[in-house]
Design a protein around this motif. Structure first.
Motif: not given
Length: 330
Positions: A180-193, A213-222
């Motif tokens: 739920q942190l961001h749509p670009s992330l997936r948790w696969l057991g022992d890793r984040v994709v 969290p970032g006020v000026f972070t957008y589109r993806r996790v950096l």
């Protein structure tokens, strides 16, 4: 689709933590100044920041930061250090200033695939020890001039997000958090994709992961994912669209003349239960001022407070609601 993978051990899952990073906000805000269309939600702030940047005494000192962030997609990790809870800007500036020269060089070289270095970037690459103080000064000046005046509003929004995410982690574990942190992330057991263009394969090696969290972070996790960097990620804050919204005081509000403008503004917002951080964000007051006003209103029997999980919520009492109805003429 290009992806990066972050591999976790049990120790890394236990070491997931949240913090607010004033250094990250200061550095990444430059992207908003550069691209107001892409950051339209921040236009009220961008307008003020651009006026600030046009002042000659500011422009000269901030120039190293401007060159290093425009229009690059990949910031050097040392410029956005992993934050810990309650870290202050002065401490983060000291952390940046203490970056070993070889790490400055490695981080700058890692950014080259996203575009050639600016003149200052190239000079810093050649003389990291001599020029790093100029960059630190640039970050300090930009923070003091452009970020600090609005920091209470930003901090209230960021703190509210940290509380929300910490509750997710406590109630649903790492899988629910990253899903739920961001749509670009997936948790696969022992890793984040992570869907992103950088294609990093990174082992956290028991060092945990700092998330802010970032006020000026957008589109993806950096991500900070170079081998010599402490693992960290900046993700877009929730409810950023409310950041610059102001709640106007009712015209000629008679209640303000009785209890004061600040307390009256809070009473008008307490028809529903909200937290101190919510009120600070909505009014533009500091969290400390909000707490003082709420204490006075609570002592007068106008506001009730009650716990909700890890939060404390405030709402008007029947007496407070009756006072509001009278002031509103209803």
């Amino acid at each position: 689709m290009r992806v990066s993978e972050l591999r976790f051990t049990v120790a890394d899952v236990a070491g997931v933590r949240f913090a607010v990073s004033p250094a990250n906000e200061t550095v990444m805000s430059m992207w908003a100044v550069r691209d107001p269309v892409g950051h339209a939600v921040h236009l009220p702030w961008i307008d003020r920041a651009r006026v600030t940047l046009r002042r000659p005494e500011v422009a000269v000192r901030v120039r190293p930061l401007v060159e290093l962030t425009w229009p690059r997609r990949w910031l050097p990790d040392f410029l956005t250090p992993a934050a810990r809870p309650d870290v202050g800007m002065a401490e983060q500036l000291d952390q940046i200033a203490a970056t070993p020269p070889q790490v400055v060089v490695q981080d700058l070289l890692a950014t080259v695939p996203s575009g050639p270095l600016s003149p200052f970037g190239a000079a810093l690459l050649a003389d990291p020890r001599g020029l790093l103080p100029q960059l630190v000064d640039a970050v300090r000046v930009w923070h003091d001039e452009a970020i600090a005046p609005d920091w209470p509003r930003m901090r209230a929004l960021l703190d509210a997000d940290v509380a929300y995410r910490a509750a997710q982690l406590a109630e649903g574990g790492a899988g629910r958090l990253f899903a739920q942190l961001h749509p670009s992330l997936r948790w696969l057991g022992d890793r984040v994709v992570s869907d992103d263009p950088f294609e990093r394969d990174f082992d956290l090696r028991g060092r945990g992961l700092a998330l802010n969290p970032g006020v000026f972070t957008y589109r993806r996790v950096l991500w900070n994912l170079l081998e010599d960097s402490l693992p960290a990620g900046a993700y877009p804050v929730r409810a950023v669209g409310t950041l610059w919204a102001r709640v106007p005081a009712p015209p000629g509000d008679p209640l303000a003349r009785v209890v004061g403008a600040g307390r009256a503004a809070l009473l008008h917002l307490l028809d529903t239960a909200v937290t101190t951080t919510d009120l600070a964000r909505l009014t533009g007051m500091s969290a400390g001022n909000v707490s003082q006003h709420l204490s006075a209103l609570h002592a007068a029997g106008l506001v009730a407070r009650f716990p909700s999980g890890r939060r404390v919520l405030y709402r008007n009492t029947e007496v407070g609601a009756a006072l509001l109805r009278a002031a509103r003429g209803s």
